[in-house]
Design an enzyme around this catalytic site. Structure first.
Site, PDB file in Angstrom:
ATOM      1  N   CYS A   8      57.817  41.669  37.897  1.00  0.00           N
ATOM      2  CA  CYS A   8      56.858  40.938  38.837  1.00  0.00           C
ATOM      3  C   CYS A   8      57.014  39.834  38.304  1.00  0.00           C
ATOM      4  CB  CYS A   8      55.532  41.533  38.555  1.00  0.00           C
ATOM      5  SG  CYS A   8      54.678  41.477  36.743  1.00  0.00           S
ATOM      6  N   ASN A  11      54.674  39.340  34.230  1.00  0.00           N
ATOM      7  CA  ASN A  11      54.961  40.496  33.467  1.00  0.00           C
ATOM      8  C   ASN A  11      53.875  40.667  32.520  1.00  0.00           C
ATOM      9  OD1 ASN A  11      57.131  41.350  30.567  1.00  0.00           O
ATOM     10  ND2 ASN A  11      56.602  42.821  32.366  1.00  0.00           N
ATOM     11  N   CYS A  13      50.658  41.891  34.412  1.00  0.00           N
ATOM     12  CA  CYS A  13      49.651  42.546  35.300  1.00  0.00           C
ATOM     13  C   CYS A  13      50.659  44.026  36.158  1.00  0.00           C
ATOM     14  CB  CYS A  13      49.088  42.109  36.502  1.00  0.00           C
ATOM     15  SG  CYS A  13      48.120  40.706  35.803  1.00  0.00           S
ATOM     16  N   ARG A  14      51.157  43.766  36.919  1.00  0.00           N
ATOM     17  CA  ARG A  14      51.932  44.649  37.943  1.00  0.00           C
ATOM     18  C   ARG A  14      53.125  45.553  37.114  1.00  0.00           C
ATOM     19  NH1 ARG A  14      53.013  40.774  42.822  1.00  0.00           N
ATOM     20  NH2 ARG A  14      53.203  39.478  40.991  1.00  0.00           N
ATOM     21  N   SER A  15      54.025  44.673  36.649  1.00  0.00           N
ATOM     22  CA  SER A  15      55.376  45.432  35.918  1.00  0.00           C
ATOM     23  C   SER A  15      55.030  46.328  34.706  1.00  0.00           C
ATOM     24  CB  SER A  15      56.468  44.355  35.896  1.00  0.00           C
ATOM     25  OG  SER A  15      56.278  43.220  35.239  1.00  0.00           O
ATOM     26  N   ASP A 125      49.658  41.019  44.149  1.00  0.00           N
ATOM     27  CA  ASP A 125      49.340  40.412  42.598  1.00  0.00           C
ATOM     28  C   ASP A 125      47.544  40.417  42.655  1.00  0.00           C
ATOM     29  OD1 ASP A 125      48.941  38.808  40.839  1.00  0.00           O
ATOM     30  OD2 ASP A 125      50.340  36.979  41.690  1.00  0.00           O
TER      31      ASP A 125
HETATM   32  P1  4NP Z   1      52.062  39.721  37.663  1.00  0.00           P
HETATM   33  O1  4NP Z   1      50.639  38.894  37.893  1.00  0.00           O
HETATM   34  O2  4NP Z   1      53.031  39.079  38.203  1.00  0.00           O
HETATM   35  O3  4NP Z   1      51.629  40.990  38.221  1.00  0.00           O
HETATM   36  O4  4NP Z   1      52.026  39.936  35.990  1.00  0.00           O
HETATM   37  C1  4NP Z   1      50.754  37.493  37.641  1.00  0.00           C
HETATM   38  C2  4NP Z   1      50.126  37.075  36.299  1.00  0.00           C
HETATM   39  C3  4NP Z   1      50.178  35.895  36.046  1.00  0.00           C
HETATM   40  C4  4NP Z   1      50.258  34.856  37.074  1.00  0.00           C
HETATM   41  C5  4NP Z   1      50.579  35.386  38.287  1.00  0.00           C
HETATM   42  C6  4NP Z   1      50.888  36.677  38.623  1.00  0.00           C
HETATM   43  N1  4NP Z   1      50.110  33.360  36.854  1.00  0.00           N
HETATM   44  O5  4NP Z   1      50.278  32.551  37.776  1.00  0.00           O
HETATM   45  O6  4NP Z   1      50.033  33.039  35.744  1.00  0.00           O
END
Ligand code: 4NP
Length: 159
Positions: A8, A11, A13-15, A125
């Site tokens: 993602c 790294n 939340c989703r992955s 997201d």
């Molecule tokens: P992820 O979510 O891609 O599922 O880990 C996010 C975590 C942090 C951010 C964006 C998406 N950020 O902009 O910091």
């Protein structure tokens, strides 16, 4: 060995959620010596961090432990080491395609290509949303994980 990498943006939340869910399914099938799982982000903001508390909590409520996971960024070596590189959304898939060497012979695709609902192709997201987004994300990841494991078992005759 079959190597699966979930990707993602951050790294956190989703992955990592996909990492934690899929490894639990792999454990239940007693395939943990054959299927190696990891996760990474295309971005570098959260390197070394634990998964987001909301992701950890949503996962824990359904019996998945994310506490050992730490964020890392995708590297060029990942294209040598992984057979499946599965992106959570189109934007991350695009970033991965730009990094992918011409001789990469594995599967580089959207994780939700394994989700039976063909109208749902991206894991939204949840980072800037509320707790419900984390529950929705987890449910989508569980469904796609079931199908991914089933296809890997079929492809590699692991039944
Ligand atoms: P992820 O979510 O891609 O599922 O880990 C996010 C975590 C942090 C951010 C964006 C998406 N950020 O902009 O910091």
């Amino acid at each position: 060995m079959i190597n699966v990498l979930f990707v993602c943006l951050g790294n956190i939340c989703r992955s990592p959620t996909a990492h934690g869910v899929f490894r639990e399914y792999v454990r239940h099938s007693n395939l943990e010596d054959l299927i190696i799982i990891d996760s990474a982000g295309t971005g570098d903001w959260h390197i070394g961090k634990n998964p987001d508390k909301r992701a950890t909590c949503a996962a824990k409520n359904k019996g998945y432990d994310l506490s050992d996971l730490r964020a890392r960024q995708v590297t060029p070596e990942d294209f040598k080491n992984f057979d499946y590189i599965l992106a959570m959304d189109q934007s991350n898939l695009k970033s991965l395609r730009r990094m992918s060497p011409p001789n990469f012979s594995g599967e580089l695709k959207l994780f939700l290509d394994y989700h039976p609902d063909t109208s749902t192709k991206e894991v939204p997201d949840p980072y800037y949303g509320d707790d419900d987004g984390f529950v929705t994300m987890l449910t989508m990841i569980e469904t796609a994980s079931t199908e991914l494991l089933s296809q890997i078992k079929n492809n590699y005759k692991l039944m």
